[in-house]
Structure formats: C-alpha cells, structure tokens
Design a protein around this motif. Structure first.
Motif, short mmCIF file in Angstrom:
data_model
loop_
_atom_site.label_atom_id
_atom_site.label_comp_id
_atom_site.label_asym_id
_atom_site.label_seq_id
_atom_site.Cartn_x
_atom_site.Cartn_y
_atom_site.Cartn_z
N PRO A 5 0.85 -1.15 0.05
CA PRO A 5 -0.12 0.00 -0.01
C PRO A 5 0.88 1.32 0.09
O PRO A 5 1.96 1.21 0.61
CB PRO A 5 -0.60 -0.30 1.31
CG PRO A 5 -0.04 -1.11 2.13
CD PRO A 5 0.81 -1.79 1.25
N ALA A 6 0.40 2.37 -0.55
CA ALA A 6 1.10 3.59 -0.41
C ALA A 6 1.33 3.92 0.93
O ALA A 6 0.61 3.61 1.87
CB ALA A 6 0.33 4.68 -1.11
N LEU C 28 5.96 -0.85 -4.90
CA LEU C 28 6.01 0.60 -4.73
C LEU C 28 7.04 0.97 -3.83
O LEU C 28 7.38 0.59 -2.79
CB LEU C 28 4.57 0.85 -4.19
CG LEU C 28 4.18 2.39 -4.06
CD1 LEU C 28 3.95 3.24 -5.60
CD2 LEU C 28 3.00 2.68 -3.44
N TRP C 29 7.69 2.16 -4.22
CA TRP C 29 8.76 2.50 -3.48
C TRP C 29 8.50 4.05 -3.14
O TRP C 29 8.06 4.73 -4.10
CB TRP C 29 10.14 2.64 -4.17
CG TRP C 29 10.43 1.34 -4.70
CD1 TRP C 29 9.90 0.58 -5.74
CD2 TRP C 29 11.42 0.53 -4.06
NE1 TRP C 29 10.52 -0.67 -5.43
CE2 TRP C 29 11.52 -0.85 -4.42
CE3 TRP C 29 12.18 0.67 -2.88
CZ2 TRP C 29 12.26 -1.68 -4.29
CZ3 TRP C 29 13.33 -0.58 -2.58
CH2 TRP C 29 13.23 -1.70 -3.26
N GLU C 30 8.80 4.59 -2.07
CA GLU C 30 8.55 6.05 -1.65
C GLU C 30 10.00 6.70 -2.03
O GLU C 30 11.05 6.12 -1.60
CB GLU C 30 8.26 6.25 -0.35
CG GLU C 30 6.82 5.56 -0.07
CD GLU C 30 5.59 6.31 -0.67
OE1 GLU C 30 5.82 7.53 -0.77
OE2 GLU C 30 4.75 5.57 -1.03
N VAL C 31 9.99 7.92 -2.50
CA VAL C 31 11.30 8.74 -2.92
C VAL C 31 11.45 10.03 -2.26
O VAL C 31 10.38 10.85 -1.96
CB VAL C 31 11.22 9.08 -4.30
CG1 VAL C 31 12.43 9.83 -4.83
CG2 VAL C 31 10.96 7.80 -5.21
N VAL C 74 15.46 5.90 -1.46
CA VAL C 74 14.12 5.19 -1.72
C VAL C 74 13.90 4.25 -0.79
O VAL C 74 14.79 3.52 -0.32
CB VAL C 74 14.33 4.57 -3.29
CG1 VAL C 74 14.32 5.48 -4.39
CG2 VAL C 74 15.40 3.60 -3.50
N VAL C 75 12.53 3.99 -0.53
CA VAL C 75 12.30 3.16 0.77
C VAL C 75 11.13 2.31 0.31
O VAL C 75 9.95 2.82 -0.39
CB VAL C 75 11.73 3.82 1.76
CG1 VAL C 75 11.60 3.08 2.99
CG2 VAL C 75 12.94 4.85 2.19
N PRO C 76 11.23 1.14 0.33
CA PRO C 76 9.81 0.15 0.01
C PRO C 76 8.66 0.79 0.76
O PRO C 76 8.92 0.97 2.06
CB PRO C 76 10.19 -1.40 0.38
CG PRO C 76 11.77 -1.25 0.56
CD PRO C 76 12.22 0.23 0.75
N ALA C 77 7.67 1.25 0.21
CA ALA C 77 6.58 1.79 0.86
C ALA C 77 5.82 0.80 2.06
O ALA C 77 5.68 1.45 3.04
CB ALA C 77 5.43 1.77 -0.16
N SER C 78 6.14 -0.53 1.57
CA SER C 78 5.67 -1.46 2.74
C SER C 78 6.68 -1.40 3.96
O SER C 78 6.28 -1.88 5.34
CB SER C 78 5.55 -2.65 2.48
OG SER C 78 6.92 -3.13 1.81
N SER C 79 7.77 -0.78 4.08
CA SER C 79 8.75 -0.82 5.20
C SER C 79 8.45 0.45 5.99
O SER C 79 9.17 0.69 6.88
CB SER C 79 10.05 -0.70 4.69
OG SER C 79 10.38 -1.86 3.99
N ILE C 80 7.92 1.53 5.35
CA ILE C 80 7.69 2.45 6.44
C ILE C 80 6.55 2.36 7.30
O ILE C 80 5.39 1.76 7.29
CB ILE C 80 7.12 3.75 5.45
CG1 ILE C 80 8.39 4.25 4.55
CG2 ILE C 80 6.72 5.01 6.24
CD1 ILE C 80 8.12 5.13 3.66
#
Lengths: 337, 274, 115
Positions: A5-6, C28-31, C74-80
């Motif tokens: 998920p986002a 998905l990755w967050e930047v 970049v961070v895997p969205a699932s890791s946040i």
C-alpha cells in the motif's frame, strides 16, 4: 495484491458502509467536516466519506490517464520535428507528461487503488481520459496549438487544483504546474515562429488554432447547468471554480494572447459581458463532445490500441525484472541463512 | 537559501555547457576537426532519433522517462558536435541535420540499427554507451578545447547510460527464459556492427591528439563488457562483422528511411525558421 | 505497430507468443530528495520498480529531471511505519498547550539584546 500500500494508505477498517455509524466513524466524519470547513487538507490516513474517496480516485486516475494518452499526439511528431532544438524540447515535454502521469498515479495510489489496476482499467476501456487527445495531431503547428491551447486550458484547470483538499493531489499538482509552465510557452513560441514565418507556415498555424480552439474550451467540461457533480466537488474543496468560470477566464486570456500571435480565434462571438463580468463565446458543439467521449472520436481506437500494445509488448520485460529481483532476494536469503 | 524555497520541487537549469553556447561561439574548427565532429554528432543524432520512438511505448512508464533522458542527452551531444562542425563548414546544426543527403552522413552502422524489441534496443545501447564512455573520457583531454569541453560534459551523462543498459542486461539475461532468449537474440543482431566502431582511418592519423584513436578503445570496452557478460552468464556472440563504411558515407538500408522521416518537414519548407 | 513512423521497426525478432503476466506487479517505493547540501531529504512521491537498484535509478530519472536533487533515498513503501491513524488526537495532544517550550512564551525579556 502483493503491491504494497502507499505509505499513507488508509486502513480498510475505516471505510463507512450502509450501517449504523460507529463511534470512530462519527469522530472521523466530524473531523473530516471540520477540516473541510477550515479549508485544511485531508491526508490519506484520515477518515473520509466513501463518495469523496471514489470521486478523487476517479478524478486523479483520469487525470493520470490523460497525461499518458496525451503523450501520443505529440510523440507522433518527435521524429519529424523540424529543428534539433524543437526536437529536444518536444521530447522533454512528452517525457514530462509520462512523469506527470506517474506523479498522479502515485497520488491516486494513496487512495487504495494500485497503479496496476488503474492501467488495466485504462486498457480495458473502462477508464476515461481527456477527450481532447482523441483528436489527431496532423501538422507541426498542432504542436504549437496543443501547447498553447490544450496545455493552456489544462493549466487554467490545474492551478486551482494545487489547493485541492486532498493533500497528495494538491502536492502532485504543485509539482506538475511548476513543470508545465514551460509547456504552454513552448507551444506559444512554436505558433509565434510560424505566424511570423512563410505564408505556408502562417496558414499552418491558423489552421491548427482553428481546429484546437473549440475542443480546448470543451476541456473545462460541460456547462455548469449540465454538470451535476461539480457542486459536490466544490463543497469538498476539490474544485474551486465552476467549469464555466474557468472557461470564461481562459477565453479572456486567449483573446489577448492571440493578438500577439497575429492570428485569430475561430469565434466571432467572443465578448466581455460587463453585467456578469464574464467572457462569452460562441456556443460549443456538445454533441460532438459527447460523441468523442462515447468513443466515437477520430482517434479513440488508435490511442487505446497504442497504449495496450505498449503495455502488452512490455509484459515480458516487467516480468523479467520481477523474476530477477525474486532470484536475487532468494539468493540473499540463502546467504543469510 | 531559506528552507521554504529549497524544496524538493526546486528546479534550476544548472550551469553546464549547452549546445547553444557552442552555436553562439566563434570557434572555428579545421576542416578535419569538423569532419571528426560530424562523425560524433551523427552517431548521437541518429541514435537519439531511434530512441525517441520509445517515448510513449516503453515497457513501463518509468522506462519511458529513462529512455527519454538518454535520448535527450544524446541529442544535446549531437547539437554541440554539429554546431561546432557547422562553424567550420559555414552551416548551422539544422543545415547539417536536415539538409545533408544520406552519403553525407558520417554515422557508423550500429547507431542506425532498428530498435527491435526492448532487448535489442538495450543491446545496442550497451555497446554504444561503453564505446562512448571510453571515447569521451579520452576526448576530454583533446588538444582541441571545444571537443574537450563537449566530451567533458558528455562523459558524465554517458556514464549513466552505461549503468542503465548494464542493469537491464543483467535483468533480461537472468530474468526469465523468455527475456534471456530475447537478450541473446538482441546481442546477436547487434554484434556485427561493433567492429566498425574501432576502425582507424586516415582522418584519425591526421588529427593526432585532437581526436581519439578508435582502435585504442577496443580493449577497455571489451574488458568491461567481458566482466558484465560473465555476471550475466552471457557470451560474446560469435558472429562475423559486417562491412562498415558509415564514416565515409556508405550506409545500410536503414538510414534512408530514418532520414526521410526526420527531414521531411524541414525540407518541405526550405529556408523557414521554426 | 500503430502510427506511421518508420523509425521503429516491428520488433519481430522474437515472435514467441506471450503468456499473460504471471508475476506480481513491481512494488511501490517512496522517494525522498535532498534538494541541496545542508538540507534534509524531503518526500517527493512514489514510483514502481522491480528492486532497489532500479528504484533509485527510476527516482533519479523521474524526480530530478530539473536539477531538483543532490541525493536520493528510496524506501519500500511497505517498510514505512506510520503513527497509528486510529489514535486520533491523543498521539499529538501532549505538546499542545505547552507554550513554555517556545521562545515566544517569554515576553518579559522582550527588548533585551542577544537573548
């Protein structure tokens, strides 16, 4: 769905359904209403009415699809751009549109729909994109008219969206508007060069303006009295101005700018109404709009085919990269064990 | 700078050497240097023309953007080299790009090879980026200051292209059976045109330290590719080299079509500005 | 191929028919972008990539086309890990009302230089 998920995706437990409101939901709704009334921002993990979520998911994904399909009419001229400078500018612009599509998909994903699903809907013909891209770009001057009129209309629509109540959408729009400022200018300059060029070039420019003028006005959507969803979107602070307001403002800008170009708009009914303080224009052919929207435009089938083809032709590449990542992850795990 | 205007959406043009700077300068290359600049410019121009096709057709949207960046870098290099060549030939970059006939182009055959599928495009880019990296990293020490300056800017960009194509070669070669088959096929189609890149000729002899001797690039390129291929479990395709001749205007059947499309509009309106 | 361009060819070198996509889509990755030295990385958006190496490259191509950055995360969205959305107010209530943590609370010293 293995897609993560986002970051901010809302937990599904918070969705409201047709049953008695729980204590949490009531608190969520009150907070939502308070934030909207304060003109503050809704963030993905906040409670939000299901209709708000759906409206946004539809609007943002359509917006993203429009960027992606909108690459095609311009990409059609990259190979034939008449100077190297123009070729570079056009490439950068079309590439930006891919980027803008990605920013928007990214915003839409925070509402819980994975990009993959949005792509599937697009190529299955279930999702909409802006009808303007179903018109053909047949001459080089169309690169000018698209930049000036189509991007101009898009910017007029998008600037207020930077303040949309949904945080991720507003942030994506800020980034997009910053980058798009060059798009409209380069279009204007293409037309200016043509208008000051040879008679054939000037004719090409005028012809393009004639063809793109009415479709660009229709980009603002149906007239206010025929736009049932607008009211709700405005109440939610997604939309800040009505379709007709934005269209009128746009006509007012174009009518001045076209003089600098030394060209004319194909509309002799443009006038400023002192009573309403609005710019008025000739009636638009909303039947044509509905026809194109319904899939019967000049290029609907072609645009869809091209997107589907790129997606399907790329499947083996996406799969290969995923397989490689899986193998590498497995090897790393073995080593760790 | 305050925190507020230094956001992640801050944008600046940077201050690198631009094609416009070369065009505006009055540096006049010798006829020989101009001929050499044509070779380098045409290579990049023709490949940029090929790569531009992918924008809106790549396997994933992120790759539309990536290939677009590479094409934009190449077109920048082409404009710089052609503008410089033009100073010596009394022509503009656009005169050279749009109004030369096919035999007047100086690109090697590799650059005009068809895109094919993504694997073939990557195979072509792999060779080109390694070749151009070795070339520019030497040309930046050229005795010709303009060539050196263009190369100094280009080498950093080409270094990234090298990385991009290497990453994809690994993924395609080691991904699925299908991607591996396609990667091998792509390399095989590309390899006949590798040899031509490393051929010396009289112009190179004449230019001396202003140019880079192509034959000296072979060993470093081969050695880098060999280590990548080892990691990707690939072999150098055992295919005979094609007869080249691009540097002297002898082209394959592909170039005519490419030029026809690239030049059509400009030629419909001779003397027009855009 | 649609479109009339002769620049691309028909890609017909590898004719095998394709099975529909079997694998899961790219994650998905967050930047996060550091816009210049001395500043923090700021969240810019997200993207899809098959793995970390490609994610950071895609981030470069997508989020720094206009010189926006000197460094990327970049961070895997699932890791946040995020703060609990159901915690409503209480998570962020405590600092509110503690005005004495802010310099503006101390008004008697107004006008004293270098304080």
């Amino acid at each position: 769905m293995a897609t993560a998920p986002a970051v901010d995706q809302m937990p599904s437990g918070n969705r409201s359904e047709a049953r008695t409101e729980t204590e949490d939901e009531r608190a969520g709704r009150e907070q939502f209403e308070r934030l909207i009334s304060e003109d503050s921002r809704i963030e993905p993990r906040d409670w939000m009415p299901e209709a708000y979520r759906k409206t946004l998911a539809r609007q943002i994904s359509q917006h993203a699809h429009s960027e992606i399909i909108g690459m095609q009419p311009e990409a059609n001229w990259i190979s034939r751009a008449p100077s190297l400078k123009r070729k570079a500018i056009l490439m950068a612009k079309v590439q930006d549109e891919a980027g803008h599509g990605l920013y928007l998909y990214s915003a839409a994903e925070t509402l819980g729909t994975p990009r993959d699903k949005m792509t599937e809907d697009l190529i299955a013909g279930k999702a909409r994109y802006s009808s303007i891209f179903n018109y053909p770009a047949v001459t080089w001057a169309d690169m000018g008219a698209i930049g000036w009129l189509v991007d101009g209309a898009a910017i007029a629509n998008q600037v207020p969206l930077c303040r949309a109540s949904y945080g991720p959408y507003g942030r994506a729009m800020v980034r997009i508007c910053k980058e798009e400022s060059f798009h409209q200018r380069q279009g204007f300059e293409i037309l200016l060069e043509l208008a000051n060029g040879t008679p054939a070039q000037k004719e090409m420019a005028q012809d393009a303006v004639n063809r793109w003028y009415a479709p660009s006005l229709m980009m603002f959507g149906p007239p206010d009295d025929d736009s049932p969803n607008s009211k709700q979107s405005m109440a939610w602070n997604i939309k800040r101005f009505s379709n007709d307001e934005l269209r009128s403002r746009f006509v007012g800008m174009m009518v001045e700018q076209v003089k600098v170009l030394g060209l004319t708009l194909p509309d002799d009914e443009i006038r400023f109404n002192e009573d309403t303080q609005q710019w008025e224009h000739a009636p638009l052919d909303w039947n044509e709009f509905k026809e194109v929207l319904a899939g019967r435009g000049p290029c609907n089938a072609q645009r869809m085919e091209r997107r589907r083809e790129a997606h399907e032709d790329g499947a083996w590449v996406r799969e290969a990269a995923a397989a490689y990542a899986d193998k590498r992850a497995a090897t790393a795990q073995q080593k760790a064990a | 700078m305050s925190e507020s205007n230094a956001s992640a959406t801050r944008t600046t043009p940077g201050n690198a050497l631009r094609p416009e700077d070369i065009a505006a300068s009055d540096l006049k290359p010798s006829t020989d240097v101009a001929e050499y600049a044509l070779r380098l410019g045409d290579d990049s121009l023709i490949l940029a023309q090929r790569l531009g096709w992918w924008i809106s057709r790549a396997p994933e949207l992120e790759e539309d953007v990536a290939l677009g960046n590479i094409a934009l870098d190449l077109i920048g290099h082409a404009r710089s080299f052609l503008s410089y060549a033009g100073h010596g030939l009394d022509k503009t970059e656009d005169d050279l790009a749009y109004f030369r006939r096919e035999p007047e182009f100086r690109c090697a055959h590799l650059f005009v090879q068809p895109n094919g599928d993504f694997a073939r495009t990557i195979a072509r880019q792999l060779v080109v980026s390694h070749y151009q990296f070795e070339l520019y990293s030497r040309l930046m020490h050229s005795t010709d200051p303009t060539l050196a300056a263009i190369a100094a800017k280009a080498v950093k960009e080409v270094d990234y292209h090298r990385d991009h194509s290497s990453q994809w070669v690994l993924r395609l070669a080691l991904g699925t059976d299908e991607s591996r088959r396609r990667m091998i096929a792509g390399l095989k189609l590309t390899w006949p045109y590798v040899e031509e890149l490393f051929v010396d000729d009289q112009l190179i002899d004449t230019l001396g330290d202003a140019a880079v001797r192509p034959s000296t690039l072979r060993a470093p390129v081969d050695s880098l590719l060999a280590s990548l291929f080892a990691e990707a479990e690939l072999e150098i395709p055992a295919v005979p080299a094609a007869v080249g001749g691009g540097r002297h205007g002898k082209h394959s059947e592909h170039l005519g079509y490419l030029l026809a499309e690239m030049q059509v509009l400009a030629r419909e309106h001779p003397g027009a500005t855009w | 191929m649609t479109g009339g361009s002769t620049t691309g060819d028909d890609g017909s070198t590898a004719p095998a028919p394709l099975a529909p996509e079997k694998r899961q889509p790219w994650p998905l990755w967050e930047v996060f972008v550091r816009s210049s030295r001395g500043l923090s990385h700021v969240h810019a958006g997200s993207l899809h990539a098959p793995d970390a190496e490609m994610a950071v490259r895609n981030a470069r191509d997508l989020y720094t086309r206009r010189n926006e950055g000197v460094s990327l995360w970049v961070v895997p969205a699932s890791s946040i890990i995020t703060s609990d959305p159901d915690a409503k107010g209480q998570f962020f209530e405590s600092p509110q009302g503690k005005d004495y943590r802010h310099a503006t609370y101390y008004t008697k010293s107004d006008g004293v230089k270098h304080l």
